[in-house]
Design a protein around this motif. Structure first.
Motif, PDB file in Angstrom:
ATOM      1  N   MET A  18       0.680  -1.054   0.456  1.00 34.62           N
ATOM      2  CA  MET A  18       0.266  -0.083   0.060  1.00 34.62           C
ATOM      3  C   MET A  18       0.747   0.831  -0.087  1.00 34.62           C
ATOM      4  N   ARG A  19       0.424   2.352  -0.310  1.00 32.32           N
ATOM      5  CA  ARG A  19       1.290   3.465  -1.100  1.00 32.32           C
ATOM      6  C   ARG A  19       1.083   4.036   0.767  1.00 32.32           C
ATOM      7  N   PRO A  20       2.856   5.097   1.024  1.00 28.68           N
ATOM      8  CA  PRO A  20       2.499   5.520   2.296  1.00 28.68           C
ATOM      9  C   PRO A  20       0.893   6.426   2.713  1.00 28.68           C
ATOM     10  N   VAL A  21       0.621   7.564   1.196  1.00 23.62           N
ATOM     11  CA  VAL A  21       0.307   8.328   1.491  1.00 23.62           C
ATOM     12  C   VAL A  21      -2.021   7.619   1.475  1.00 23.62           C
ATOM     13  N   THR A  74      -1.642   4.782   3.020  1.00 26.48           N
ATOM     14  CA  THR A  74      -1.772   4.702   4.565  1.00 26.48           C
ATOM     15  C   THR A  74      -2.637   5.504   4.967  1.00 26.48           C
ATOM     16  N   THR A  75      -1.715   6.508   5.517  1.00 29.26           N
ATOM     17  CA  THR A  75      -1.936   7.258   6.394  1.00 29.26           C
ATOM     18  C   THR A  75      -3.200   8.049   5.792  1.00 29.26           C
ATOM     19  N   TRP A  76      -4.029   7.873   5.014  1.00 31.48           N
ATOM     20  CA  TRP A  76      -5.454   8.129   4.802  1.00 31.48           C
ATOM     21  C   TRP A  76      -5.904   7.360   5.453  1.00 31.48           C
ATOM     22  N   LEU A  77      -6.020   6.257   5.367  1.00 30.36           N
ATOM     23  CA  LEU A  77      -6.604   4.907   5.834  1.00 30.36           C
ATOM     24  C   LEU A  77      -6.747   4.894   7.393  1.00 30.36           C
ATOM     25  N   GLN A  78      -5.500   5.162   8.010  1.00 29.74           N
ATOM     26  CA  GLN A  78      -5.364   5.371   9.513  1.00 29.74           C
ATOM     27  C   GLN A  78      -5.710   6.735  10.307  1.00 29.74           C
ATOM     28  N   THR A  79      -6.799   7.615   9.747  1.00 26.37           N
ATOM     29  CA  THR A  79      -7.531   8.459   9.998  1.00 26.37           C
ATOM     30  C   THR A  79      -8.822   8.246  10.326  1.00 26.37           C
TER      31      THR A  79
END
Length: 74
Positions: free
Chosen positions: A1-4, A6-11
């Motif tokens: 998964m792309r870092p962006v 991953t960060t977005w989904l962690q929201t």
């Protein structure tokens, strides 16, 4: 998964996001309780449409392969 991604989904797992989501649910519930049947029907239709768009958004990579690296979500 792309870092962006991953960060977005962690929201979605963030406590602040959960609190805002609960607040939004309360606002909609309060307004729905005071609304006419017609307005509630329109609210329900808007929710269903929104949920379908979200489902399609998350299903797209599974159905069509991963989006290109330049994909912006627009």
């Amino acid at each position: 998964m792309r870092p962006v991604t991953t960060t977005w989904l962690q929201t979605y797992g963030d406590a602040a996001f959960d609190a805002l989501n609960q607040q939004a649910i309360q606002i909609v519930t309060t307004h729905a309780a005071a609304a006419t049947d017609d307005v509630r029907a329109r609210m329900r239709a808007a929710f269903v449409t929104s949920a379908r768009h979200e489902l399609r958004f998350f299903a797209a990579p599974l159905e069509q392969g991963s989006p290109p690296a330049t994909w912006t979500g627009a």
